[in-house]
Write a protein that holds these residues in place. Structure first.
Motif, PDB file in Angstrom:
ATOM      1  N   ASN A  51       0.790  -1.232   0.000  1.00  0.00           N
ATOM      2  CA  ASN A  51       0.000   0.000   0.000  1.00  0.00           C
ATOM      3  C   ASN A  51       0.822   1.283   0.000  1.00  0.00           C
ATOM      4  N   GLU A  52       2.138   1.173  -0.031  1.00  0.00           N
ATOM      5  CA  GLU A  52       2.969   2.349   0.172  1.00  0.00           C
ATOM      6  C   GLU A  52       3.036   3.278  -1.050  1.00  0.00           C
ATOM      7  N   LEU A  53       3.269   2.736  -2.230  1.00  0.00           N
ATOM      8  CA  LEU A  53       3.507   3.575  -3.407  1.00  0.00           C
ATOM      9  C   LEU A  53       2.313   4.447  -3.767  1.00  0.00           C
ATOM     10  N   SER A  54       1.117   3.943  -3.542  1.00  0.00           N
ATOM     11  CA  SER A  54      -0.086   4.684  -3.932  1.00  0.00           C
ATOM     12  C   SER A  54      -0.315   5.932  -3.082  1.00  0.00           C
ATOM     13  N   LYS A  55       0.449   6.096  -2.015  1.00  0.00           N
ATOM     14  CA  LYS A  55       0.315   7.284  -1.176  1.00  0.00           C
ATOM     15  C   LYS A  55       0.923   8.516  -1.841  1.00  0.00           C
ATOM     16  N   TYR A  56       1.729   8.294  -2.877  1.00  0.00           N
ATOM     17  CA  TYR A  56       2.466   9.399  -3.491  1.00  0.00           C
ATOM     18  C   TYR A  56       1.985   9.599  -4.925  1.00  0.00           C
ATOM     19  N   GLU A  57       1.213  10.641  -5.140  1.00  0.00           N
ATOM     20  CA  GLU A  57       0.621  10.901  -6.449  1.00  0.00           C
ATOM     21  C   GLU A  57       1.685  11.141  -7.515  1.00  0.00           C
ATOM     22  N   ALA A  58       2.801  11.725  -7.116  1.00  0.00           N
ATOM     23  CA  ALA A  58       3.859  12.063  -8.078  1.00  0.00           C
ATOM     24  C   ALA A  58       4.524  10.823  -8.683  1.00  0.00           C
ATOM     25  N   LEU A  94       4.165   4.204 -11.517  1.00  0.00           N
ATOM     26  CA  LEU A  94       5.173   3.314 -10.940  1.00  0.00           C
ATOM     27  C   LEU A  94       4.470   2.143 -10.257  1.00  0.00           C
ATOM     28  N   ARG A  95       4.817   0.937 -10.658  1.00  0.00           N
ATOM     29  CA  ARG A  95       4.114  -0.245 -10.148  1.00  0.00           C
ATOM     30  C   ARG A  95       4.834  -0.915  -8.992  1.00  0.00           C
ATOM     31  N   SER A  96       6.169  -0.817  -9.002  1.00  0.00           N
ATOM     32  CA  SER A  96       6.904  -1.462  -7.914  1.00  0.00           C
ATOM     33  C   SER A  96       8.239  -0.770  -7.696  1.00  0.00           C
ATOM     34  N   MET A  97       8.771  -0.972  -6.501  1.00  0.00           N
ATOM     35  CA  MET A  97      10.080  -0.426  -6.147  1.00  0.00           C
ATOM     36  C   MET A  97      10.717  -1.372  -5.135  1.00  0.00           C
ATOM     37  N   VAL A 108      13.777  -2.012  -2.354  1.00  0.00           N
ATOM     38  CA  VAL A 108      14.777  -1.386  -1.491  1.00  0.00           C
ATOM     39  C   VAL A 108      15.757  -2.481  -1.070  1.00  0.00           C
ATOM     40  N   PRO A 109      16.965  -2.528  -1.664  1.00  0.00           N
ATOM     41  CA  PRO A 109      17.873  -3.655  -1.448  1.00  0.00           C
ATOM     42  C   PRO A 109      18.371  -3.807  -0.012  1.00  0.00           C
ATOM     43  N   LYS A 110      18.547  -2.687   0.683  1.00  0.00           N
ATOM     44  CA  LYS A 110      19.128  -2.756   2.026  1.00  0.00           C
ATOM     45  C   LYS A 110      18.276  -3.594   2.964  1.00  0.00           C
ATOM     46  N   THR A 111      16.956  -3.461   2.861  1.00  0.00           N
ATOM     47  CA  THR A 111      16.042  -4.198   3.745  1.00  0.00           C
ATOM     48  C   THR A 111      15.275  -5.282   3.005  1.00  0.00           C
ATOM     49  N   LYS A 112      15.575  -5.467   1.703  1.00  0.00           N
ATOM     50  CA  LYS A 112      14.859  -6.428   0.861  1.00  0.00           C
ATOM     51  C   LYS A 112      13.349  -6.206   0.926  1.00  0.00           C
ATOM     52  N   THR A 113      12.971  -4.934   0.813  1.00  0.00           N
ATOM     53  CA  THR A 113      11.560  -4.574   0.861  1.00  0.00           C
ATOM     54  C   THR A 113      11.057  -4.267  -0.544  1.00  0.00           C
ATOM     55  N   LEU A 114       9.965  -4.907  -0.932  1.00  0.00           N
ATOM     56  CA  LEU A 114       9.347  -4.678  -2.235  1.00  0.00           C
ATOM     57  C   LEU A 114       8.059  -3.889  -2.026  1.00  0.00           C
ATOM     58  N   LEU A 115       8.040  -2.675  -2.572  1.00  0.00           N
ATOM     59  CA  LEU A 115       6.874  -1.808  -2.458  1.00  0.00           C
ATOM     60  C   LEU A 115       6.037  -1.928  -3.723  1.00  0.00           C
ATOM     61  N   LEU A 116       4.715  -2.062  -3.560  1.00  0.00           N
ATOM     62  CA  LEU A 116       3.823  -2.239  -4.699  1.00  0.00           C
ATOM     63  C   LEU A 116       2.745  -1.166  -4.723  1.00  0.00           C
ATOM     64  N   ALA A 117       2.267  -0.868  -5.924  1.00  0.00           N
ATOM     65  CA  ALA A 117       1.154   0.081  -6.066  1.00  0.00           C
ATOM     66  C   ALA A 117      -0.165  -0.663  -5.913  1.00  0.00           C
ATOM     67  N   ASN A 118      -1.162   0.005  -5.363  1.00  0.00           N
ATOM     68  CA  ASN A 118      -2.474  -0.609  -5.165  1.00  0.00           C
ATOM     69  C   ASN A 118      -3.145  -0.992  -6.475  1.00  0.00           C
ATOM     70  N   LEU A 128      17.934  -2.857 -12.048  1.00  0.00           N
ATOM     71  CA  LEU A 128      17.087  -1.693 -11.834  1.00  0.00           C
ATOM     72  C   LEU A 128      16.175  -1.979 -10.648  1.00  0.00           C
ATOM     73  N   TYR A 129      15.793  -0.942  -9.946  1.00  0.00           N
ATOM     74  CA  TYR A 129      15.019  -1.140  -8.714  1.00  0.00           C
ATOM     75  C   TYR A 129      13.574  -0.674  -8.816  1.00  0.00           C
ATOM     76  N   THR A 130      13.183  -0.117  -9.964  1.00  0.00           N
ATOM     77  CA  THR A 130      11.789   0.295 -10.131  1.00  0.00           C
ATOM     78  C   THR A 130      11.225  -0.332 -11.398  1.00  0.00           C
ATOM     79  N   PHE A 131       9.898  -0.475 -11.404  1.00  0.00           N
ATOM     80  CA  PHE A 131       9.200  -0.978 -12.582  1.00  0.00           C
ATOM     81  C   PHE A 131       7.944  -0.138 -12.793  1.00  0.00           C
ATOM     82  N   PRO A 132       7.828   0.553 -13.941  1.00  0.00           N
ATOM     83  CA  PRO A 132       8.825   0.670 -14.993  1.00  0.00           C
ATOM     84  C   PRO A 132      10.059   1.442 -14.506  1.00  0.00           C
ATOM     85  N   TRP A 133      11.167   1.361 -15.241  1.00  0.00           N
ATOM     86  CA  TRP A 133      12.392   2.025 -14.832  1.00  0.00           C
ATOM     87  C   TRP A 133      12.255   3.539 -14.937  1.00  0.00           C
ATOM     88  N   ILE A 134      12.930   4.241 -14.055  1.00  0.00           N
ATOM     89  CA  ILE A 134      12.967   5.704 -14.079  1.00  0.00           C
ATOM     90  C   ILE A 134      14.254   6.161 -14.758  1.00  0.00           C
TER      91      ILE A 134
END
Length: 491
Positions: free
Chosen positions: A194-201, A205-208, A210-220, A246-252
């Motif tokens: 639920n994290e990515l959808s909080k940021y309209e900007a 972006l469908r996913s991101m 974070v390698p340090k914590t192995k956290t995968l953020l997804l859009a709603n 690359l760490y985002t999908f689609p890539w930035i």
């Protein structure tokens, strides 16, 4: 800088200074007391002289020592220096194309003026067409795909090994739940939905990751097939032990060519996992062996996978060349906004040696007779989520025909935006041997062009603009004819 590049730049400078002073290698050898063979190796970038030797050359050639050792080149050789200092030759894995970097350096060293002219030409073309570094990398990957008929046996085998290792039945539909379990249990992922959808900007972006914590953020907004594909790509990065990624999908943005290439590898792996080759080949055999084209059977094949139509069409470009030896095909992806006259070709792949249909960067109008564009118009006026159509496209000017299969879908991330995915198979003897329904009268044949500006079809009701390029060509041809007649008359 790389040591080889420093040697080459010094050699280029020495050669330029020597030739400016009308000195032969033998002449410089007599003047400096250094052997001709040694000087030749310096000029070809093989050796870098010691300070005492540079001092001798500086004195005899009457050039300041600092100027001799500087990495700056004059304007005539500056593009070569820019190319070497950019390290772009290090970023692109030249070995993929059977090229050794040392060979390129030898070419530059042996004919610097001509190579410089070539590089300057490429740079000028790139600037005129706004050809970015990203575009260059993507074009390189596309060329790599085309050179291999977009089929990579090592990745196909990796998918089979992965499925065996984690007891995933490739005969069954792969779900995101199946893959999420492996990500979490085997690779220690934490998934935040639920994290990515909080940021309209962040837009689409469908996913991101974070390698340090192995956290995968997804859009709603992502649906089940998109979620499954994202998970499959993450598994590819881990199972294939890919670090440059690359760490985002689609890539930035991307920093190196390896990131772009590895993104392709991960996407290929994901497609091969979700749409296994054995299953899709069996379905295609069933479709191809029929005397009439069964559209419902083709749509049933698409729906049998937990994948988007785009992933299905992409997978066709992998298996058809290898399994059916049908190696002349193209893949196109268009986007379109409802009530707009603009159609944007966002992705293309050509395994055909034919020139049609290709993208262009000159703001021309793609042929409105293409089934791709017609479907985008249709779906934008309907309430359907997915429409399918097909035709035989006859490129009369080029003398080629394609069997074209095409799907249009809504863009889940943009209101009133639509996308189309198309595959075209060149109709030749090989296709006729493999596909029995090509003579089916239900398949409409349409004469098409590439763009309106270059199309010779007369009385085309779908034409957006006149064939200005052809008109100009005809005018020039007429002028040439008159000039030829006048030359003959007064000779």
């Amino acid at each position: 800088m790389e040591e080889d590049y420093i040697k080459l730049i010094f050699g280029l400078k020495l050669k330029q200074i020597r030739t400016d002073k009308n000195l032969s290698l033998l002449g410089l050898s007599k003047l400096s007391g250094l052997s001709k063979s040694y000087l030749n190796e310096i000029e070809n970038g093989k050796k870098y002289p010691k300070p005492d030797k540079i001092a001798i050359l500086s004195e005899k050639l009457d050039v300041p020592y600092d100027q001799m050792v500087s990495l700056k080149l004059d304007k005539n050789l500056a593009p070569i220096g820019d190319l070497l200092q950019s390290k772009i030759l290090k970023e692109i894995p030249l070995e993929l194309f059977g090229i050794k970097e040392s060979n390129l350096i030898d070419i530059v060293a042996n004919a610097p003026a001509k190579v410089n002219a070539f590089i300057s030409t490429i740079i000028e073309i790139a600037q005129n067409y706004n050809f970015s570094r990203e575009s260059f990398y993507l074009a390189s990957v596309r060329s790599f795909q085309e050179a291999n008929n977009n089929y990579f046996e090592n990745l196909e085998q990796s998918v089979l090994k992965f499925a065996e290792a984690y007891h995933i039945d490739l005969n069954e539909t792969i779900t995101s739940k199946d893959l999420e379990e492996v990500l979490v249990e085997e690779y220690g992922y934490t998934i935040e939905a639920n994290e990515l959808s909080k940021y309209e900007a962040l837009g689409n972006l469908r996913s991101m990751f974070v390698p340090k914590t192995k956290t995968l953020l997804l859009a709603n907004e992502i649906d089940e097939p998109q979620r499954t594909f994202i998970y499959a790509k993450e598994l590819a990065y881990n199972f294939l032990k890919i670090e440059q990624r690359l760490y985002t999908f689609p890539w930035i943005k991307f920093d190196t060519f390896d990131q772009v290439l590895n993104n392709f590898y991960a996407s290929y792996f994901a497609g091969a996992l979700i749409i296994p080759s054995a299953k899709i080949i069996s379905q295609l055999n069933h479709i191809f062996e029929k005397e009439t084209f069964d559209a419902s059977l083709f749509l049933k094949a698409i729906d049998s996978y937990n994948a988007s139509p785009e992933s299905f069409y992409q997978r066709l470009t992998n298996v058809i060349p290898k399994a059916f030896n049908i190696q002349n095909l193209f893949f196109l992806r268009f986007t379109h906004k409802a009530n707009s006259k603009n159609f944007y070709l966002k992705k293309e792949l050509h395994l055909s040696h034919q020139q049609s249909p290709h993208a262009n960067e000159t703001n021309e109008h793609y042929c409105r007779r293409w089934v791709s564009l017609k479907m985008l118009k249709d779906i934008s006026k309907s309430k359907s989520d997915h429409v399918f159509d097909y035709q035989i496209s006859n490129y009369k000017d080029d003398g080629v025909k394609y069997l074209v299969l095409s799907s249009a879908t809504k863009d889940p991330f943009k209101e009133n935006h639509y996308r189309n995915i198309t595959i075209g198979l060149l109709i030749n003897r090989q296709l006729q041997r493999k596909v029995n329904f090509l003579q089916d009268e239900i398949i409409e044949t349409k004469n098409v062009g590439v763009t309106c500006e270059r199309c010779a079809i007369k009385d085309c009701k779908d034409r957006e603009v006149p064939a200005v390029f052809l008109e100009k060509k005809a005018k020039n041809k007429k002028m040439e004819s008159i000039v030829s007649e006048l030359t003959t008359k007064f000779s």
